[in-house]
Design an enzyme around this catalytic site. Structure first.
Site: not given
Length: 190
Positions: A15, A17, A68, A93-96, A110, A112
């Site tokens: 955490g 960020n 999901k 660490m998951r795709l939305i 996001n 990156h």
């Protein structure tokens, strides 16, 4: 005084960020407030950071949901209850998926640790070092259905330091914290 934008930060790890965003909100450098931390890792250090800052935590274990969509519906309910307007991914660490994308069109951002489109996905810093590049960087972008493929809002280059992942990661984190706040402030002014 103008109403502050209510944001949720999504994070899966330590955490750093999240902490930078929370400090920027508290200092008035970001015209927003973090209304909620969403995490898919209830034991992650970011939850402790949020609790210390007095920010509510919505912690979910995705494997405890049948689909999901069911997971995202539970997240969406927490977001709606907290009256969240923007979603900020910060080491999430998951795709939305479609449920959140449809509920927050063009309001999910996001950060990156690479100069996208180079080195998308996990371990971007390790990918850059392994590729032997001399420069990598940080990208802030809108989230779409792909992995790190949304429209780019801002980028900043960072030198790869001595071919070392840890040293380069430290340099990238320093850039991330400032770039994310500046970019979000610009987006919120529009």
């Amino acid at each position: 005084m103008a109403k502050k934008v209510r944001m949720a930060v999504f994070a899966s790890g330590s955490g750093s960020n999240f902490a930078a965003l929370e400090a920027a909100c508290r200092a008035g450098d970001l015209s927003a407030e973090i209304a909620l931390l969403v995490t898919d890792q209830p034991d992650a250090y970011v939850t402790e950071r949020a609790q210390q800052a007095g920010i509510p935590v919505a912690a979910f274990r995705p494997r405890e949901f049948d689909t999901k969509s069911a997971y995202e519906q539970a997240v969406l309910k927490a977001l709606q209850e907290a009256q969240v307007e923007w979603l900020l991914l910060a080491g999430y660490m998951r795709l939305i998926g479609p449920d959140l994308l449809q509920a927050y069109p063009e309001k999910i951002i996001n950060i990156h640790p690479s100069l996208l489109p180079s080195f998308p996905g996990k371990d971007a810093i390790g990918q850059a070092v392994a590729a032997g590049v001399k420069v990598t960087g940080v990208t802030v972008h809108l989230v779409d259905e792909g992995m790190d493929t949304g429209p780019i809002l801002a980028q900043q280059a960072v030198d790869v330091i001595d071919g070392d992942v840890e040293k380069t990661a430290t340099a990238i984190h320093e850039v991330e914290h400032g770039l994310y706040v500046r970019t979000l402030q610009d987006v919120l002014k529009k």
